[in-house]
Write a protein that holds these residues in place. Structure first.
Motif, PDB file in Angstrom:
ATOM      1  N   UNK A   4     -31.667  36.929 -33.138  1.00  0.00           N
ATOM      2  CA  UNK A   4     -31.940  35.727 -32.340  1.00  0.00           C
ATOM      3  C   UNK A   4     -30.728  34.816 -32.431  1.00  0.00           C
ATOM      4  N   UNK A   5     -30.091  34.582 -31.290  1.00  0.00           N
ATOM      5  CA  UNK A   5     -28.915  33.721 -31.251  1.00  0.00           C
ATOM      6  C   UNK A   5     -29.142  32.449 -30.444  1.00  0.00           C
ATOM      7  N   UNK A  17     -26.889  29.347 -20.609  1.00  0.00           N
ATOM      8  CA  UNK A  17     -25.471  29.567 -20.295  1.00  0.00           C
ATOM      9  C   UNK A  17     -24.887  30.877 -20.801  1.00  0.00           C
ATOM     10  N   UNK A  18     -25.574  31.591 -21.695  1.00  0.00           N
ATOM     11  CA  UNK A  18     -24.991  32.786 -22.298  1.00  0.00           C
ATOM     12  C   UNK A  18     -25.976  33.953 -22.259  1.00  0.00           C
ATOM     13  N   UNK A  19     -26.222  34.498 -21.082  1.00  0.00           N
ATOM     14  CA  UNK A  19     -27.198  35.598 -20.966  1.00  0.00           C
ATOM     15  C   UNK A  19     -26.823  36.815 -21.788  1.00  0.00           C
ATOM     16  N   UNK A  20     -25.529  37.031 -22.040  1.00  0.00           N
ATOM     17  CA  UNK A  20     -25.118  38.186 -22.836  1.00  0.00           C
ATOM     18  C   UNK A  20     -25.579  38.083 -24.284  1.00  0.00           C
ATOM     19  N   UNK A  21     -26.043  36.896 -24.693  1.00  0.00           N
ATOM     20  CA  UNK A  21     -26.464  36.692 -26.083  1.00  0.00           C
ATOM     21  C   UNK A  21     -27.977  36.560 -26.229  1.00  0.00           C
ATOM     22  N   UNK A  22     -28.737  36.868 -25.187  1.00  0.00           N
ATOM     23  CA  UNK A  22     -30.195  36.732 -25.273  1.00  0.00           C
ATOM     24  C   UNK A  22     -30.801  37.651 -26.324  1.00  0.00           C
ATOM     25  N   UNK A  23     -30.279  38.840 -26.471  1.00  0.00           N
ATOM     26  CA  UNK A  23     -30.669  39.770 -27.547  1.00  0.00           C
ATOM     27  C   UNK A  23     -32.175  39.985 -27.608  1.00  0.00           C
ATOM     28  N   UNK A  24     -32.734  40.059 -28.815  1.00  0.00           N
ATOM     29  CA  UNK A  24     -34.144  40.420 -28.975  1.00  0.00           C
ATOM     30  C   UNK A  24     -35.078  39.227 -28.843  1.00  0.00           C
ATOM     31  N   UNK A  25     -34.645  38.080 -29.322  1.00  0.00           N
ATOM     32  CA  UNK A  25     -35.452  36.855 -29.264  1.00  0.00           C
ATOM     33  C   UNK A  25     -34.590  35.702 -28.771  1.00  0.00           C
ATOM     34  N   UNK A  69     -16.118  24.480 -23.990  1.00  0.00           N
ATOM     35  CA  UNK A  69     -15.906  25.102 -25.302  1.00  0.00           C
ATOM     36  C   UNK A  69     -16.536  26.491 -25.359  1.00  0.00           C
ATOM     37  N   UNK A  70     -16.607  27.176 -24.222  1.00  0.00           N
ATOM     38  CA  UNK A  70     -17.245  28.493 -24.183  1.00  0.00           C
ATOM     39  C   UNK A  70     -16.588  29.493 -25.117  1.00  0.00           C
ATOM     40  N   UNK A  71     -15.271  29.352 -25.330  1.00  0.00           N
ATOM     41  CA  UNK A  71     -14.572  30.293 -26.206  1.00  0.00           C
ATOM     42  C   UNK A  71     -15.112  30.220 -27.631  1.00  0.00           C
ATOM     43  N   UNK A  72     -15.524  29.041 -28.056  1.00  0.00           N
ATOM     44  CA  UNK A  72     -16.083  28.884 -29.405  1.00  0.00           C
ATOM     45  C   UNK A  72     -17.379  29.674 -29.516  1.00  0.00           C
ATOM     46  N   UNK A  73     -18.231  29.547 -28.511  1.00  0.00           N
ATOM     47  CA  UNK A  73     -19.504  30.271 -28.533  1.00  0.00           C
ATOM     48  C   UNK A  73     -19.279  31.775 -28.434  1.00  0.00           C
ATOM     49  N   UNK A  74     -18.351  32.187 -27.587  1.00  0.00           N
ATOM     50  CA  UNK A  74     -18.048  33.620 -27.480  1.00  0.00           C
ATOM     51  C   UNK A  74     -17.584  34.174 -28.820  1.00  0.00           C
ATOM     52  N   UNK A  75     -16.794  33.408 -29.557  1.00  0.00           N
ATOM     53  CA  UNK A  75     -16.340  33.855 -30.879  1.00  0.00           C
ATOM     54  C   UNK A  75     -17.519  33.974 -31.838  1.00  0.00           C
ATOM     55  N   UNK A 132     -31.990  38.930 -38.241  1.00  0.00           N
ATOM     56  CA  UNK A 132     -30.855  38.025 -38.415  1.00  0.00           C
ATOM     57  C   UNK A 132     -30.792  37.023 -37.279  1.00  0.00           C
ATOM     58  N   UNK A 133     -30.284  35.830 -37.592  1.00  0.00           N
ATOM     59  CA  UNK A 133     -30.150  34.783 -36.593  1.00  0.00           C
ATOM     60  C   UNK A 133     -28.927  33.937 -36.907  1.00  0.00           C
ATOM     61  N   UNK A 134     -28.497  33.186 -35.913  1.00  0.00           N
ATOM     62  CA  UNK A 134     -27.429  32.223 -36.108  1.00  0.00           C
ATOM     63  C   UNK A 134     -27.689  31.056 -35.182  1.00  0.00           C
TER      64      UNK A 134
END
Length: 360
Positions: A193-194, A202-210, A170-176, A158-160
């Motif tokens: 993959x996000x 800017x968003x290391x918490x979203x690095x995930x698998x790819x 606008x970090x809150x938008x990305x966090x959502x 899955x990806x987005x």
């Protein structure tokens, strides 16, 4: 006199350096190097061949993936827009193209098409971009239908895509978006993959698998008020031309079409062998900088198809044949883009076939 027309010097070592920056930022993730749009104007096959460290490549269109395969690129290739028809789907299965599924019409075609080999599927979720992708209320049904297909490698991925990760306010938008994607995919997929370039930075918490580094591979930042060098990136393209004339110019005289710029002083005007026929933006206003002999000088008058003019200054010693850097080493594409009122992505991808690409 030794003048040359427009040349784009592509530094492949800089591209490798920039990929390694992305990999160091996300050490637990695999890297999908994005080489769509002819590697953002840098030459897709040459760039891909220079990146053996990339775990995968991503392109937008099927024809782009075919070009890479024909050129000897062996890594998996992700079709970000998926397949457009049944024939592309059938070929994707035989050429190790990963396919993105973002619309019910694609899912229905996949269900109806027996394949000679199972295909790897990435389900595109719409977590807030609202361009393509399955809406949250569709996701459960889509995963269930894919799970029943023998022509799909199980489980799926899955990806987005982030809509505003390049806007620090606008970090809150990305966090959502991250939160919604995580909720929708938890326990349902093999890999995720996000992160585009902005997400990687800017968003290391979203690095995930790819991760999916794109513009940062070419030394350009996705953040409008910064430059790639702020993140340790190196510009991969230096777009150059040369002076083909240096003219004495009187105060009060205009230059170029429509006389839109009139000199306030006696000066010297430099004529550059570049124009919108090469991909240099016609909309670049007077004052947009170019780099000549180590100093920034401003455009003067309108950019035409084959030439642009600059105010060299009354004491200038520049001569015909001197190199002009339009953007790249010493003059960031981001700075030029701000003057033009666009983004550096557009500058590097809009070049025409006329400038020569020279690899170093």
């Amino acid at each position: 006199m030794d003048a040359k027309g427009a040349v784009a010097r592509i530094n492949l070592e800089a591209v490798r350096h920039n990929l390694n920056v992305a990999k160091r930022l996300a050490p637990q993730a695999k890297a999908i190097a994005v080489v769509k749009a002819n590697a953002y104007g840098h030459g897709a096959l040459s760039v891909a061949a220079a990146l053996p460290e990339a775990d995968m490549f991503a392109v937008a269109r099927f024809e782009e993936a075919q070009q890479l395969r024909a050129g000897g690129i062996c890594q998996p290739i992700l079709l970000l827009e998926g397949f457009f028809n049944r024939g592309q789907l059938e070929q994707a299965a035989t050429q190790n193209f990963h396919i993105c599924i973002h619309h019910l019409a694609q899912l229905e075609t996949l269900e109806r098409t027996p394949l000679t080999a199972p295909v790897t599927v990435w389900v595109k979720l719409d977590s807030g971009m609202h361009r393509v992708g399955f809406r949250p209320e569709q996701v459960e049904g889509v995963f269930a239908r894919l799970a029943r297909l023998p022509q799909v490698i199980q489980p799926v991925n899955a990806m987005t895509h982030f809509a505003r990760a390049d806007e620090p306010d606008q970090n809150a938008v990305t966090q959502a978006q991250i939160a919604q994607f995580t909720q929708l995919t938890q326990g349902r997929v093999k890999a995720t993959a996000l992160c585009n370039s902005a997400g990687v930075l800017a968003f290391p918490e979203a690095h995930c698998d790819f991760i999916r580094p794109g513009i940062m591979l070419y030394g350009i930042t996705p953040f409008g008020d910064q430059q790639g060098t702020d993140f340790g990136l190196r510009p991969a393209m230096t777009f150059t031309s040369s002076l083909i004339a240096v003219r004495e110019h009187k105060a009060g005289e205009p230059v170029g079409y429509a006389g839109s710029w009139v000199s306030p002083r006696d000066t010297r005007i430099g004529v550059i062998a570049v124009g919108y026929g090469d991909g240099y933006p016609r909309t670049a206003p007077a004052g947009t900088p170019v780099l000549i002999n180590g100093r920034k000088v401003p455009l003067a008058g309108r950019v035409s198809m084959d030439m642009a003019t600059v105010d060299l200054g009354p004491e200038a010693t520049d001569k015909v044949g001197d190199e002009v850097i339009l953007w790249g080493e010493g003059l960031a594409a981001e700075e030029v883009a701000r003057h033009v009122g666009t983004i550096a992505y557009e500058l590097v991808t809009r070049m025409t076939a006329r400038p020569h690409l020279e690899y170093i």
